[in-house]
Enzyme design. Structure first.
Site, PDB file in Angstrom:
ATOM      1  N   LYS A 199       0.854  -1.189   0.000  1.00  0.00           N
ATOM      2  CA  LYS A 199       0.000   0.000   0.000  1.00  0.00           C
ATOM      3  C   LYS A 199       0.891   1.241   0.000  1.00  0.00           C
ATOM      4  O   LYS A 199       1.965   1.251   0.621  1.00  0.00           O
ATOM      5  CB  LYS A 199      -0.901  -0.019   1.231  1.00  0.00           C
ATOM      6  CG  LYS A 199      -1.935   1.099   1.281  1.00  0.00           C
ATOM      7  CD  LYS A 199      -2.833   0.929   2.499  1.00  0.00           C
ATOM      8  CE  LYS A 199      -3.816   2.062   2.653  1.00  0.00           C
ATOM      9  NZ  LYS A 199      -4.697   1.894   3.831  1.00  0.00           N
TER      10      LYS A 199
ATOM     11  N   SER B 215      -9.619   2.643   2.209  1.00  0.00           N
ATOM     12  CA  SER B 215      -8.330   3.150   1.743  1.00  0.00           C
ATOM     13  C   SER B 215      -7.370   2.097   1.198  1.00  0.00           C
ATOM     14  O   SER B 215      -6.523   2.423   0.383  1.00  0.00           O
ATOM     15  CB  SER B 215      -7.647   3.978   2.840  1.00  0.00           C
ATOM     16  OG  SER B 215      -7.022   3.191   3.800  1.00  0.00           O
TER      17      SER B 215
ATOM     18  N   SER C 187     -10.243  -0.244   6.779  1.00  0.00           N
ATOM     19  CA  SER C 187      -9.518  -0.109   5.512  1.00  0.00           C
ATOM     20  C   SER C 187      -8.870  -1.381   4.993  1.00  0.00           C
ATOM     21  O   SER C 187      -8.368  -1.398   3.874  1.00  0.00           O
ATOM     22  CB  SER C 187      -8.462   0.997   5.622  1.00  0.00           C
ATOM     23  OG  SER C 187      -9.096   2.253   5.672  1.00  0.00           O
TER      24      SER C 187
END
Length: 512
Positions: free
Chosen positions: A103, A184, A208
């Site tokens: 990420k 996210s 998330s």
């Protein structure tokens, strides 16, 4: 388009470079199947990296799951992995030669930016790897690049579409492009769902990992806070943030979890406390096909299972509960968490006030540690956005949370009151319900229990459960108290093996 992605489009046109990978079935490949192919001489790590690079080049223009790649670094690391396999007579590390996408809020030494999707962070360079990246490399993983996300982990301001950032564009749900990719860590989940990498890494503050895993039909493990290091990671809340795997199977997620947990002096307080929960012998021993037997599962009906009678979700969860009962699980039904209306309201619970203060402290500390950076404070980032209004779409989205966070002054009386309120909600909520009913886990649909689990730093595993009438995936969530990962793994793996729900997206709409 970043240079690394332009490179991949050229690679796609040029065709495959590895004959050893020609016969390997990439779709739905697991860590175990990849390692078997390595051992049989059917595949090399270089060939695998090339396959993933070509797949990303094919799918990413439509899906926006990947922000940046390091093809040169990945191929060099793959070559080293292949050389080690040829020369070593001892056991290879557990993620040997396995490609990973991080990420975009997780720092890695080298050319990759960790920008949280923000243009303000482009050009920032860490002094070294994040703690989880160190562990991934030690376990033999090959870093492909960074996955897209909601800018600032969905904490720039309200109303910004999930999965959007100025660097990555709008991430797309590969099953139903008009549906949300959710929250996210969306790029990590999209990439895992579409086989752009064997493994992806996400982070969660409040939903998330759980939510994008649910909406993209993949497995997500949200570990107990502190089980994985947050050093070198841009986070919102030290109380709630955690780093975890997003993969296509429970087994793969557990392989990765086992590799990335442990004490880190750079995140000492949290990782020292959570280290007590790491079982001797690791987590893979809990991949038990009979793991549901005799487990007491609390079904949170009120506030969670609200599906209309006759709906796909209502029918599917009823079937799943029957399957779990037949396997030997003890279902404790119709449980209710007190004050869920307060827990789900970030303002009432105190969560928002604490997050605003913690975000500023955490971000400014992260920025201060960077070797180089165009910005050194939250104030600098706010100023950057004001000067780049078009690129950051300021007129549409603003930056309310960033401004509110900048106005805080550390952990004062208001934040301490919020902490006390959150602690009370935890003790009188999930902790009391689980203890009173002697539960091994609570069960909820999708990511609906995200705030319940977030405010206390509790773990969860989401597993694909079905597909709605419009084709949008949904999941089942197993959550528990701190350190309950062994039980959750047994439950999740046993459920997955009994139901085998996941199917890959068709992707006709996604291929250029």
């Amino acid at each position: 388009m970043p240079p690394s992605l332009r490179f991949l489009l050229l690679l796609l046109v040029a065709g495959s470079g590895g004959a050893t990978a020609a016969a390997f079935e990439l779709e739905e490949a697991t860590i175990d199947s990849i390692h078997r192919a390595f051992a049989a001489g059917e595949l090399t790590s270089r060939g695998l990296v090339e396959l993933y690079l070509r797949r990303i080049a094919s799918l990413n223009p439509a899906l926006h799951a990947v922000i940046e790649l390091d093809p040169d670094g990945a191929l060099a690391a793959a070559d080293r992995a292949d050389a080690a396999a040829r020369s070593s007579s001892s056991a290879l590390p557990p993620l040997h030669g396995i490609p990973v996408l991080l990420k975009d809020n997780i720092a890695a030494a080298g050319p990759l930016n960790a920008t949280v999707g923000s243009l303000a962070m482009v050009g920032s360079r860490p002094a070294g790897d994040a703690g989880v990246v160190e562990r991934l490399r030690s376990a033999g993983a090959v870093l492909l690049g960074t996955a897209s996300l909601s800018e600032w982990c969905n904490f720039r301001g309200p109303g910004i579409p999930a999965g959007w950032s100025p660097r990555g564009g709008q991430g797309k749900n590969p099953y139903v492009p008009s549906a949300t990719p959710c929250s996210s860590s969306s790029g990590s989940a999209i990439a895992a769902a579409t086989n752009m990498a064997a493994v992806t890494i996400g982070t969660e503050t409040d939903g998330s990992i759980m939510c994008p895993s649910s909406f993209n039909s993949v497995v997500g493990i949200k570990p107990t806070v502190g089980l994985t290091s947050r050093a070198g990671v841009i986070i919102i809340s030290p109380r709630m943030d955690t780093v975890g795997p997003i993969t296509r199977t429970v087994s793969d997620a557990v392989h990765v979890l086992e590799a990335i947990v442990g004490y880190d002096a750079r995140d000492a307080e949290a990782t020292r406390m959570a280290s007590q929960y790491i079982p001797e012998g690791g987590y893979r021993q809990f991949l038990n096909i009979d793991g549901l037997r005799a487990k007491r599962l609390g079904i949170l009906r009120k506030d969670f299972f609200w599906f209309p009678s006759g709906s796909v979700q209502q029918k599917v969860f009823s079937e799943h509960f029957n399957i779990m009962s037949k396997i030997g699980a003890v279902l404790v039904d119709n449980l209710e968490i007190p004050s869920m209306d307060v827990i789900n309201d970030a303002v009432q619970s105190g969560e928002r006030a604490l997050m605003l203060a913690e975000f500023k402290l955490s971000l400014n500390y992260y920025l201060s540690e960077l070797a180089t950076s165009p910005v050194r404070s939250l104030s600098d980032i706010i100023d950057f956005n004001n000067k780049h209004r078009i690129e950051e779409r300021m007129a549409e989205f603003g930056q309310d949370y960033l401004i509110q966070s900048e106005a805080t002054n550390g952990i004062g009386p208001n934040e301490k009151h919020a902490i006390a309120r959150l602690n009370k909600l935890c003790k009188r909520g999930i902790e009391k319900v689980m203890q009173d009913n002697k539960l091994d886990a609570i069960v909820a649909p999708g990511a609906s229990a995200h705030s319940l689990l977030a405010i206390g730093g509790y773990p969860a595993i989401t597993v694909p459960a079905g597909y709605a009438s419009n084709g949008v995936p949904f999941a089942i969530c197993f959550g528990g108290l701190k350190g309950s990962e062994p039980k959750l793994i047994e439950i999740a793996y046993s459920f997955e093996q009994a139901t085998k729900v996941r199917k890959p997206p068709s992707l006709q709409h996604s291929i250029i």
